[in-house]
Design a protein around this motif. Structure first.
Motif, PDB file in Angstrom:
ATOM      1  N   PHE A 134      34.730 -38.882  10.356  1.00  0.00           N
ATOM      2  CA  PHE A 134      33.801 -38.592   9.406  1.00  0.00           C
ATOM      3  C   PHE A 134      33.024 -37.012   9.650  1.00  0.00           C
ATOM      4  CE2 PHE A 134      33.269 -43.000   7.609  1.00  0.00           C
ATOM      5  CZ  PHE A 134      34.516 -43.098   7.074  1.00  0.00           C
ATOM      6  N   VAL A 135      32.599 -37.245  10.960  1.00  0.00           N
ATOM      7  CA  VAL A 135      31.807 -36.203  11.526  1.00  0.00           C
ATOM      8  C   VAL A 135      32.393 -35.833  13.008  1.00  0.00           C
ATOM      9  CG1 VAL A 135      29.887 -36.151   9.874  1.00  0.00           C
ATOM     10  CG2 VAL A 135      29.833 -37.323  12.132  1.00  0.00           C
ATOM     11  N   ASP A 136      31.892 -34.738  13.599  1.00  0.00           N
ATOM     12  CA  ASP A 136      31.876 -34.503  15.035  1.00  0.00           C
ATOM     13  C   ASP A 136      30.808 -34.642  15.651  1.00  0.00           C
ATOM     14  OD1 ASP A 136      32.565 -33.632  17.503  1.00  0.00           O
ATOM     15  OD2 ASP A 136      33.314 -31.556  16.809  1.00  0.00           O
ATOM     16  N   GLY A 137      30.317 -35.738  15.904  1.00  0.00           N
ATOM     17  CA  GLY A 137      28.813 -36.147  16.444  1.00  0.00           C
ATOM     18  C   GLY A 137      28.680 -35.521  17.826  1.00  0.00           C
ATOM     19  N   ARG A 138      27.316 -34.997  18.014  1.00  0.00           N
ATOM     20  CA  ARG A 138      26.908 -34.743  19.509  1.00  0.00           C
ATOM     21  C   ARG A 138      25.442 -35.288  19.372  1.00  0.00           C
ATOM     22  NH1 ARG A 138      30.154 -29.869  20.152  1.00  0.00           N
ATOM     23  NH2 ARG A 138      32.279 -30.406  19.434  1.00  0.00           N
ATOM     24  N   ILE A 139      25.345 -36.311  20.224  1.00  0.00           N
ATOM     25  CA  ILE A 139      23.831 -36.887  20.265  1.00  0.00           C
ATOM     26  C   ILE A 139      23.190 -36.459  21.595  1.00  0.00           C
ATOM     27  CG2 ILE A 139      22.660 -39.026  20.312  1.00  0.00           C
ATOM     28  CD1 ILE A 139      25.250 -40.504  18.831  1.00  0.00           C
ATOM     29  N   MET A 140      21.960 -35.808  21.410  1.00  0.00           N
ATOM     30  CA  MET A 140      21.309 -35.315  22.498  1.00  0.00           C
ATOM     31  C   MET A 140      20.131 -36.025  22.741  1.00  0.00           C
ATOM     32  SD  MET A 140      23.331 -32.754  23.190  1.00  0.00           S
ATOM     33  CE  MET A 140      24.655 -33.692  22.686  1.00  0.00           C
ATOM     34  N   ARG A 141      19.998 -36.960  23.807  1.00  0.00           N
ATOM     35  CA  ARG A 141      18.761 -37.501  24.272  1.00  0.00           C
ATOM     36  C   ARG A 141      17.977 -36.573  24.916  1.00  0.00           C
ATOM     37  NH1 ARG A 141      21.302 -43.506  26.029  1.00  0.00           N
ATOM     38  NH2 ARG A 141      21.778 -44.332  23.776  1.00  0.00           N
ATOM     39  N   LEU A 142      16.953 -36.159  24.240  1.00  0.00           N
ATOM     40  CA  LEU A 142      15.918 -34.988  24.929  1.00  0.00           C
ATOM     41  C   LEU A 142      15.088 -35.494  26.082  1.00  0.00           C
ATOM     42  CD1 LEU A 142      16.873 -33.524  22.302  1.00  0.00           C
ATOM     43  CD2 LEU A 142      14.772 -32.479  22.229  1.00  0.00           C
ATOM     44  N   PRO A 143      14.799 -34.857  26.923  1.00  0.00           N
ATOM     45  CA  PRO A 143      13.667 -35.449  27.766  1.00  0.00           C
ATOM     46  C   PRO A 143      12.550 -35.008  26.991  1.00  0.00           C
ATOM     47  CG  PRO A 143      15.213 -34.075  29.014  1.00  0.00           C
ATOM     48  CD  PRO A 143      15.575 -34.030  27.620  1.00  0.00           C
ATOM     49  N   THR A 144      11.357 -35.310  27.477  1.00  0.00           N
ATOM     50  CA  THR A 144      10.045 -34.831  26.861  1.00  0.00           C
ATOM     51  C   THR A 144       9.716 -33.300  27.160  1.00  0.00           C
ATOM     52  OG1 THR A 144       8.954 -36.818  27.333  1.00  0.00           O
ATOM     53  CG2 THR A 144       7.409 -34.971  26.977  1.00  0.00           C
ATOM     54  N   ILE A 145       9.567 -32.593  26.322  1.00  0.00           N
ATOM     55  CA  ILE A 145       9.863 -31.131  26.159  1.00  0.00           C
ATOM     56  C   ILE A 145       8.188 -30.550  26.704  1.00  0.00           C
ATOM     57  CG2 ILE A 145      10.123 -28.920  25.193  1.00  0.00           C
ATOM     58  CD1 ILE A 145      12.003 -30.262  23.331  1.00  0.00           C
ATOM     59  N   VAL A 146       8.160 -29.896  27.732  1.00  0.00           N
ATOM     60  CA  VAL A 146       6.761 -29.268  28.242  1.00  0.00           C
ATOM     61  C   VAL A 146       7.101 -27.904  28.589  1.00  0.00           C
ATOM     62  CG1 VAL A 146       5.493 -31.391  28.759  1.00  0.00           C
ATOM     63  CG2 VAL A 146       7.164 -30.074  30.565  1.00  0.00           C
ATOM     64  N   VAL A 147       6.125 -26.922  28.354  1.00  0.00           N
ATOM     65  CA  VAL A 147       5.043 -27.065  27.458  1.00  0.00           C
ATOM     66  C   VAL A 147       5.221 -26.544  26.090  1.00  0.00           C
ATOM     67  CG1 VAL A 147       2.676 -26.224  27.393  1.00  0.00           C
ATOM     68  CG2 VAL A 147       3.380 -26.640  29.620  1.00  0.00           C
ATOM     69  N   ARG A 148       4.958 -27.657  25.053  1.00  0.00           N
ATOM     70  CA  ARG A 148       5.217 -27.189  23.652  1.00  0.00           C
ATOM     71  C   ARG A 148       3.939 -26.329  23.404  1.00  0.00           C
ATOM     72  NH1 ARG A 148       7.829 -30.895  19.805  1.00  0.00           N
ATOM     73  NH2 ARG A 148       9.503 -32.219  20.962  1.00  0.00           N
ATOM     74  N   PRO A 149       4.374 -25.303  22.650  1.00  0.00           N
ATOM     75  CA  PRO A 149       3.037 -24.399  22.005  1.00  0.00           C
ATOM     76  C   PRO A 149       2.530 -24.802  20.961  1.00  0.00           C
ATOM     77  CG  PRO A 149       5.178 -23.341  21.380  1.00  0.00           C
ATOM     78  CD  PRO A 149       5.539 -24.859  22.299  1.00  0.00           C
ATOM     79  N   GLY A 150       1.582 -24.375  20.140  1.00  0.00           N
ATOM     80  CA  GLY A 150       1.054 -24.567  18.990  1.00  0.00           C
ATOM     81  C   GLY A 150      -0.308 -25.769  19.128  1.00  0.00           C
TER      82      GLY A 150
END
Length: 339
Positions: free
Chosen positions: A173-189
């Motif tokens: 049905f789709v071409d899936g790509r699942i990205m398990r992200l690490p915790t992203i540092v340093v986030r701005p804002g």
């Protein structure tokens, strides 16, 4: 309606991750003449000088989701599914977390399935998952074969959506790509509702001369500061999201499209040491401590060490040098007024 076949839809495009991706993907030399469809519950802002349609949409509404695939740009060839209720928000409001993190993802998946079929196109569906899918007794190092068993509502929602994407991919049905992200540092804002938000906050706010609270431990001497986390910088994470668009389908493992994006391990204490090294004791003194057992429980349930081999074999990249280069880059952004 355009017949252009280089159209990217980003859901959650008003958020920090989505807006950063919209800017980053425009610099991708493998994606010339790019058209962007940017959608979120709040109307996103398009990067200047781009061919972009910005849409305010309730992604829990099927009709509104379908309109994202019916713009003048035509059916997108790639969807980046980045919308969601963050970890602490999902834990505190279980029903809203399910509605946004599971139900809305399925609506976008269904639209990609049916609209792609109508256009004779298998849409790439790139999903931002999380290491929060893990919990319980875990091996010292997580491998691609480690079973996910979340201990929080956010991780549960991500895992349910992963299973849906894998099944939609298996069925063609789709071409899936699942990205398990690490915790992203340093986030701005500004700080977010993520349980892990403090991992950026204890760097970001002091570098801006602002006091902040660390919810792990009650002082610099607390043993709780040895809590380790799996991290990646925003710059590397964005590179990997762009890379995900170009990986040939046959390179993924046959039974799953899940990839744990590369990261590195650092403790809360490592972060504070890096802050002191880059900005001095004055910055470190701006970090105050107030232990939050719920926050500590959730973050402690997430693994902190992964085997990067599979992700690197696919062409993804990893930060080098640990926390100090990450903190130094963010300090330079603060000084330049862009963080």
């Amino acid at each position: 309606m355009s017949n252009n076949n280089n159209v990217v839809l980003i859901t959650g495009a008003a958020g920090w991750l989505g807006s950063l991706l919209a800017r980053t993907i425009l610099e991708d030399p493998k994606s010339p003449n790019l058209y962007l469809i940017l959608a979120d519950i709040l109307k996103p802002e398009a990067p200047r000088g781009t061919r972009a349609i910005t849409i305010k949409a309730d992604l829990t509404d099927k009709t509104q989701v379908n309109t994202l695939f019916e713009t003048d740009f035509g059916v997108p060839d790639t969807v980046y599914c980045l919308h969601g209720i963050m970890s602490r928000g999902s834990e505190d409001n279980f029903d809203l977390g399910l509605k946004v993190n599971v139900d809305a993802v399925r609506l976008v998946l269904d639209a990609a399935r049916h609209q792609g079929a109508s256009a004779g196109r298998l849409i790439r569906f790139i999903f931002a998952s999380s290491l929060a899918v893990y919990g319980g007794p875990l091996p010292h190092v997580i491998t691609p074969d480690t079973i996910a068993s979340p201990e929080g509502a956010y991780g549960m929602g991500k895992l349910v959506s992963e299973l849906l994407i894998n099944e939609y991919t298996r069925r063609g049905f789709v071409d899936g790509r699942i990205m398990r992200l690490p915790t992203i540092v340093v986030r701005p804002g500004v700080p977010s509702a993520a349980t892990s938000a403090f991992l950026s906050g204890i760097i970001r706010e002091p570098l801006k001369g602002v006091e902040t609270t660390c919810p792990i431990g009650n002082s610099l001497d607390s043993p709780e500061l040895d809590l380790a986390a799996w991290l990646a910088s925003p710059e590397t994470t964005m590179k990997n999201f762009v890379i995900a668009k170009h990986i040939p389908s046959e390179k993924f493992r046959a039974h799953t499209r899940v990839v744990c994006l590369p990261g590195f391990t650092a403790t809360v204490r490592d972060e504070l040491w890096a802050l002191e090294e880059v900005a001095g004791k004055e910055a470190l003194r701006l970090v105050k401590f107030k232990d939050d057992p719920t926050n500590r429980r959730l973050v402690s349930s997430w693994p902190a060490r992964f085997d990067n081999s599979y992700a690197l074999s696919l062409g993804f990249v990893v930060d080098e040098g640990g926390m100090v280069p990450v903190v130094q880059r963010f300090k330079e952004k603060v000084q330049a007024g862009v963080a």
